[in-house]
Design a protein around this motif. Structure first.
Motif, PDB file in Angstrom:
ATOM      1  N   ASN A  16      -5.061   9.957   4.038  1.00 34.01           N
ATOM      2  CA  ASN A  16      -5.190  10.097   2.987  1.00 34.01           C
ATOM      3  C   ASN A  16      -5.858  11.808   3.046  1.00 34.01           C
ATOM      4  N   GLY A  17      -4.954  12.848   2.628  1.00 30.23           N
ATOM      5  CA  GLY A  17      -5.124  14.284   2.582  1.00 30.23           C
ATOM      6  C   GLY A  17      -6.647  14.761   2.313  1.00 30.23           C
ATOM      7  N   ILE A  18      -7.220  14.006   2.081  1.00 30.59           N
ATOM      8  CA  ILE A  18      -9.038  14.711   1.546  1.00 30.59           C
ATOM      9  C   ILE A  18      -9.297  15.081   2.635  1.00 30.59           C
ATOM     10  N   PRO A  19      -9.705  16.665   2.129  1.00 31.25           N
ATOM     11  CA  PRO A  19     -10.140  17.262   3.803  1.00 31.25           C
ATOM     12  C   PRO A  19     -11.008  17.524   3.962  1.00 31.25           C
ATOM     13  N   PHE A  20     -11.705  17.535   5.549  1.00 37.00           N
ATOM     14  CA  PHE A  20     -12.597  17.720   5.907  1.00 37.00           C
ATOM     15  C   PHE A  20     -14.057  18.992   4.895  1.00 37.00           C
ATOM     16  N   PRO A  21     -14.961  18.646   5.153  1.00 36.56           N
ATOM     17  CA  PRO A  21     -15.885  17.388   5.425  1.00 36.56           C
ATOM     18  C   PRO A  21     -15.960  16.957   4.766  1.00 36.56           C
ATOM     19  N   LEU A  22     -15.067  16.372   3.589  1.00 31.81           N
ATOM     20  CA  LEU A  22     -14.603  15.847   2.273  1.00 31.81           C
ATOM     21  C   LEU A  22     -15.030  13.965   2.923  1.00 31.81           C
ATOM     22  N   ASN A  23     -13.744  13.945   4.526  1.00 35.28           N
ATOM     23  CA  ASN A  23     -13.196  13.088   4.839  1.00 35.28           C
ATOM     24  C   ASN A  23     -14.053  12.064   5.214  1.00 35.28           C
ATOM     25  N   ILE A  24     -15.299  12.899   6.100  1.00 32.46           N
ATOM     26  CA  ILE A  24     -15.927  12.541   6.677  1.00 32.46           C
ATOM     27  C   ILE A  24     -16.581  10.949   6.397  1.00 32.46           C
ATOM     28  N   SER A  25     -16.238   9.416   6.603  1.00 34.69           N
ATOM     29  CA  SER A  25     -16.641   8.198   6.338  1.00 34.69           C
ATOM     30  C   SER A  25     -18.104   8.204   5.133  1.00 34.69           C
ATOM     31  N   LEU A  31     -13.173   4.453  -0.601  1.00 37.37           N
ATOM     32  CA  LEU A  31     -13.202   5.828  -0.899  1.00 37.37           C
ATOM     33  C   LEU A  31     -13.341   5.196  -2.372  1.00 37.37           C
ATOM     34  N   PRO A  32     -14.174   5.226  -3.131  1.00 35.61           N
ATOM     35  CA  PRO A  32     -14.860   4.655  -4.361  1.00 35.61           C
ATOM     36  C   PRO A  32     -13.219   4.680  -5.551  1.00 35.61           C
ATOM     37  N   ALA A  33     -11.899   5.246  -5.116  1.00 33.42           N
ATOM     38  CA  ALA A  33     -10.420   4.876  -5.690  1.00 33.42           C
ATOM     39  C   ALA A  33     -10.414   3.957  -5.571  1.00 33.42           C
ATOM     40  N   PHE A  34     -10.706   2.914  -4.677  1.00 31.72           N
ATOM     41  CA  PHE A  34     -10.727   0.973  -4.812  1.00 31.72           C
ATOM     42  C   PHE A  34     -12.254   0.769  -5.577  1.00 31.72           C
ATOM     43  N   PRO A  35     -12.788   0.397  -6.971  1.00 31.31           N
ATOM     44  CA  PRO A  35     -13.066   0.078  -7.807  1.00 31.31           C
ATOM     45  C   PRO A  35     -14.108  -1.245  -6.869  1.00 31.31           C
ATOM     46  N   TYR A  36     -13.826  -0.494  -5.569  1.00 30.11           N
ATOM     47  CA  TYR A  36     -15.267  -2.232  -5.172  1.00 30.11           C
ATOM     48  C   TYR A  36     -16.757  -1.891  -5.618  1.00 30.11           C
ATOM     49  N   GLU A  37     -16.780  -1.275  -6.499  1.00 33.52           N
ATOM     50  CA  GLU A  37     -18.347  -1.289  -7.270  1.00 33.52           C
ATOM     51  C   GLU A  37     -18.255  -2.555  -8.586  1.00 33.52           C
ATOM     52  N   GLY A  62       0.710  -1.429  -0.122  1.00 32.75           N
ATOM     53  CA  GLY A  62       0.119   0.020  -0.110  1.00 32.75           C
ATOM     54  C   GLY A  62       0.969   1.642  -0.194  1.00 32.75           C
ATOM     55  N   ASN A  63       0.437   2.299   0.551  1.00 33.27           N
ATOM     56  CA  ASN A  63       0.939   3.993   0.131  1.00 33.27           C
ATOM     57  C   ASN A  63       1.649   4.277  -1.095  1.00 33.27           C
ATOM     58  N   TYR A  64       0.145   3.309  -1.997  1.00 34.51           N
ATOM     59  CA  TYR A  64       0.518   3.976  -3.729  1.00 34.51           C
ATOM     60  C   TYR A  64      -0.383   4.908  -3.411  1.00 34.51           C
ATOM     61  N   GLU A  65       0.759   5.978  -4.104  1.00 35.44           N
ATOM     62  CA  GLU A  65      -0.561   8.068  -3.816  1.00 35.44           C
ATOM     63  C   GLU A  65      -0.690   7.916  -4.978  1.00 35.44           C
ATOM     64  N   MET A  66      -2.333   8.226  -4.948  1.00 38.85           N
ATOM     65  CA  MET A  66      -3.547   8.586  -5.970  1.00 38.85           C
ATOM     66  C   MET A  66      -3.416   9.810  -5.493  1.00 38.85           C
ATOM     67  N   HIS A  67      -3.985  10.614  -7.048  1.00 36.65           N
ATOM     68  CA  HIS A  67      -4.338  12.688  -6.460  1.00 36.65           C
ATOM     69  C   HIS A  67      -5.812  12.411  -7.641  1.00 36.65           C
ATOM     70  N   SER A  68      -6.734  13.020  -6.733  1.00 32.33           N
ATOM     71  CA  SER A  68      -7.910  13.156  -7.017  1.00 32.33           C
ATOM     72  C   SER A  68      -8.275  15.094  -6.845  1.00 32.33           C
ATOM     73  N   GLU A  69      -8.957  15.564  -7.546  1.00 32.44           N
ATOM     74  CA  GLU A  69      -8.888  17.194  -7.503  1.00 32.44           C
ATOM     75  C   GLU A  69      -9.415  17.164  -5.804  1.00 32.44           C
ATOM     76  N   PHE A  70      -9.917  16.332  -5.254  1.00 34.36           N
ATOM     77  CA  PHE A  70     -10.378  16.426  -3.730  1.00 34.36           C
ATOM     78  C   PHE A  70      -8.911  16.528  -2.966  1.00 34.36           C
ATOM     79  N   GLY A  71      -7.903  15.957  -3.807  1.00 33.92           N
ATOM     80  CA  GLY A  71      -7.203  15.953  -2.322  1.00 33.92           C
ATOM     81  C   GLY A  71      -6.171  14.753  -2.452  1.00 33.92           C
ATOM     82  N   THR A  72      -5.492  13.286  -2.032  1.00 34.51           N
ATOM     83  CA  THR A  72      -4.240  12.919  -1.938  1.00 34.51           C
ATOM     84  C   THR A  72      -5.017  11.919  -1.895  1.00 34.51           C
ATOM     85  N   ILE A  73      -5.080  10.605  -2.409  1.00 38.93           N
ATOM     86  CA  ILE A  73      -5.454   9.144  -1.661  1.00 38.93           C
ATOM     87  C   ILE A  73      -4.408   8.338  -1.786  1.00 38.93           C
TER      88      ILE A  73
END
Ligand code: HEC
Ligand code: HEC
Ligand code: HEC
Length: 433
Positions: A156-165, A119-125, A71-82
Motif C-alpha cells: 500500500n502507498g500509505i505514507p509513514f506514520p499512517l502505515n503503522i499497523s 485498513l478499513p477499505a476492507f469493509p470488515y466492520e 487482488g492488487n485492485y487499486e483503490m485511492h484514498s486521500e491518504f494514498g493508494t491501497i
C-alpha cells in the motif's frame, strides 16, 4: 488509471501510538497445510458462492483484466493508494494456508493471519455482522472453488506514520462498530433478514452512511447519504430528497431491474452493487432488503404515487415548452436530451422523467453531472439500455445550463457554483465501476 471505492480512510494518525500498542497486538495464527479435499457439503459451498457475490468480494479483489480474487485492485484514498489482497487459496501469496479461524478473525476484526491490522477499505466492520455459518460458507467456497493464483500483493502507498499497523487499532477503537448483528424483536423475521443482509454482507452503509473526517461511519446518521467516488449515494431514509416516496415495491424494482420509474437508474458505483452483487441473491432476500429500507424511509406500500400532485407537476413541467430563444438550458435540453427523455402523460420505463428523478432533487448535482458526462452503460441501470455520454459533445457551460434548467423545472432551488462543479467532475480521476 483505474480507481475505485475507498470506503474508509486510514486517518488514525492523531491517535497516540504508545497508548494502543497493547490493544493493537494480535497474535499470528499458525499457517495450516491445506487439505486436498476439504469436507464441505455442496450446499455450503453454493451458499458461500452466493454470499461472496452479494459481498462484491470479486469487485474489490479483481483488477480489470486480472485473475479473479487475486487482488492488487487499486483503490485511492486521500491518504494514498491501497491494494486489495490476494484471497485465492494460493498457499504462498493468497490465503491457502489460512485456517478458518484466521479467516473469520479477518472478516470480523480486520486482522490478517500474521496479526497485522488491515485498513478499513476492507469493509470488515460490516462483514462482522454475519453469522459464523455464513462466514464459514464463504471460506468453504473460496478454499474449494476459487482457483489458486500466485500473485504477491503490492505494498500500500500509505505514507509513514499512517502505515503503522497499530494506528489502525486506534482507528478501530475509536470508530469501528464491533457489535455483531442484533435482531430487533419488535420487527418481523423478514425485516430482520433485510437488516442482516444490508448491514452485513451487502454493506449498504459503507457508501450510504456519512463518514467523519477520519473515515469512520456516523452510525447516528445511518443510510442518510454520503459522497462516494465523485458521486452521491443518496439517503435511503426518511431524509431522502426524492419527491416521490420510496415504497418497498420501488426499492424492489430498483434493486432488481436497475431502475425505479419514479426515481431513476442505478449508475456509477451503484451499478455493480445491483448487477453483480444483489442479483446473486434470491428474490425473497431482495424483498426483505426492500421492506427493511421502506420501513426506514417510513413509507407504506399503499402510498399512491400515481395520484401524487408532485408527479403531475413533474409531468407537466416536462411538457412545458419554455422560450427556447432565451433559455439556453431549455434549448440544449430539447436538442440533446428530449429525443429520448420525451414528454408523455405517463412514465415510461427506460425513459426516465428527469424532473422527478433523484439526480435533479439531490442537494448536490454530482450524479446528474456524472450521468450527462459519461452516460449510462449497457451494464449499468437497466440491462441492455444505454444513454450516451456527452463528455466530448457539450462544454462545462452547456452542461451546467442543462442542469440548471432541469433543476428549475423540477421546482428546486438553484445549485450554487454549478459550472465550476461540472469542470471539477469532468477533470476528476475516472472511476471504473
Ligand atoms: C470495498 C472493497 C473490498 C470489498 C468489497 C472486499 N474487500 Fe477484502 N480487502 C480489501 C482491501 C483493500 C484489503 C487489503 C487491506 C489492507 O491492505 O490493509 C482486503 C483484505 C482482505 C482480506 C485479508 C487478506 C490478507 O492477506 O490479510 C481478506 C481475507 C478479505 N479481504 C476477504 C474479503 C471477502 C471474503 C470479501 C467479500 C465477502 C471481501 N474481502 C470484500 C477490499 C475489499
Ligand atoms: C459502492 C457504493 C454503494 C454501495 C455498497 C451501495 N450503494 Fe446504493 N447507491 C450508490 C450510489 C453512488 C448511488 C447513486 C446512483 C445513481 O444515481 O445512479 C446509489 C443509489 C441507490 C439508490 C437510489 C436512491 C435514490 O434516491 O435515487 C438505492 C435505493 C440504493 N442505492 C440502495 C442501496 C442498497 C439497498 C444497498 C445495499 C444492498 C446499496 N445501495 C449499496 C452507492 C452504493
Ligand atoms: C439516446 C437516448 C438518450 C439521450 C440522448 C439522453 N438520455 Fe438520459 N437516459 C436515457 C436512458 C435510456 C436512461 C436510462 C438508462 C438505464 O437505466 O440503463 C437515461 C437516464 C438518465 C438519467 C437518470 C440517471 C440516474 O442515475 O438516475 C438522467 C438524469 C438523464 N438520463 C439525463 C439526461 C440528460 C440531461 C440528457 C441530455 C444531455 C440525456 N439524458 C440524454 C437515454 C437518453
Amino acid at each position: 488509471m483505474l480507481k475505485r471505492i475507498v470506503y474508509g480512510v486510514c486517518g488514525a494518525a492523531i491517535v497516540g501510538l504508545g497508548l494502543f500498542s497493547l490493544y493493537a497486538y494480535n497474535p499470528s495464527i499458525e499457517p495450516i497445510t491445506p487439505t486436498v479435499n476439504p469436507d464441505y457439503s455442496s450446499q455450503v459451498i453454493e451458499q458461500g458462492k452466493i454470499l461472496a457475490a452479494a459481498g462484491y468480494c470479486s469487485t474489490c479483489h479483481t483488477p480489470p483484466g486480472g485473475s479473479a480474487y487475486a487482488g492488487n485492485y487499486e483503490m485511492h484514498s486521500e491518504f494514498g493508494t491501497i491494494y486489495s489482497s490476494n484471497i485465492t487459496p494460493d498457499v504462498e501469496t493468497g490465503i491457502g494456508s489460512w485456517s478458518e479461524v484466521a479467516f473469520a478473525r479477518a472478516m470480523r476484526t480486520g486482522v490478517s493471519r500474521d496479526g497485522h491490522h488491515l485498513l478499513p477499505a476492507f469493509p470488515y466492520e460490516h462483514f462482522n455482522k454475519m453469522t459464523d455459518d455464513d462466514i464459514s460458507a464463504i471460506y468453504a467456497y473460496i478454499m474449494t472453488s476459487v482457483p489458486a493464483v500466485y500473485q504477491v500483493k503490492k505494498e500500500n502507498g500509505i505514507p509513514f506514520p499512517l502505515n503503522i499497523s497499530a494506528l489502525q487499532a486506534g482507528w478501530k477503537l475509536l470508530f469501528a462498530d464491533t457489535e455483531t448483528f442484533q435482531a430487533n424483536a419488535h420487527k418481523s423475521a423478514e425485516w430482520n433478514r433485510g437488516a442482516y443482509l444490508a448491514e452485513g454482507i451487502a454493506h449498504c452503509g459503507a457508501c450510504h452512511t456519512p463518514r467523519n473526517a477520519l473515515g469512520g461511519e456516523k452510525y447516528a446518521q445511518m443510510y442518510q447519504g454520503a459522497p462516494i467516488d465523485g458521486w452521491i449515494a443518496p439517503s435511503l431514509t426518511s431524509t431522502s430528497t426524492s419527491p416521490i416516496p420510496w415504497r418497498s415495491q420501488d426499492f424492489y424494482e430498483y434493486l432488481t431491474t436497475g431502475n425505479s420509474v419514479y426515481h431513476g437508474s442505478a449508475a456509477g458505483p451503484m451499478a455493480p452493487v445491483m448487477h453483480k452483487g444483489l442479483s446473486a441473491l434470491p428474490e425473497s432476500d431482495i424483498q426483505a432488503i426492500s421492506g427493511y429500507f421502506a420501513d426506514l424511509a417510513r413509507t407504506n406500500d399503499t402510498d399512491e404515487p400515481q395520484s401524487s400532485s408532485t408527479l403531475h407537476a413533474a409531468l407537466a413541467a416536462q411538457h412545458q415548452q419554455p422560450d427556447q430563444r432565451i433559455d439556453e438550458g431549455a434549448r440544449l435540453y430539447a436538442t440533446a436530451c428530449q429525443a429520448c427523455h420525451y414528454s408523455s402523460d405517463q412514465l415510461v420505463k427506460g425513459r426516465p422523467l428527469i424532473t422527478i428523478g433523484s439526480a435533479t432533487h439531490l442537494n448536490d448535482p454530482a450524479n446528474l453531472i456524472n450521468v450527462i458526462l459519461d452516460g449510462v452503460r449497457n451494464d449499468q441501470g437497466i440491462s441492455g439500455v444505454v444513454m450516451p455520454g456527452f463528455r466530448d459533445a457539450l462544454t462545462d457551460k452547456d452542461i451546467s445550463a442543462i442542469a440548471a434548467y432541469l433543476r428549475q423545472a423540477a421546482g428546486e432551488n438553484t445549485w450554487p457554483k454549478l459550472q465550476q462543479q461540472v469542470g471539477e467532475i469532468r477533470n476528476q480521476p475516472r472511476f471504473e465501476h
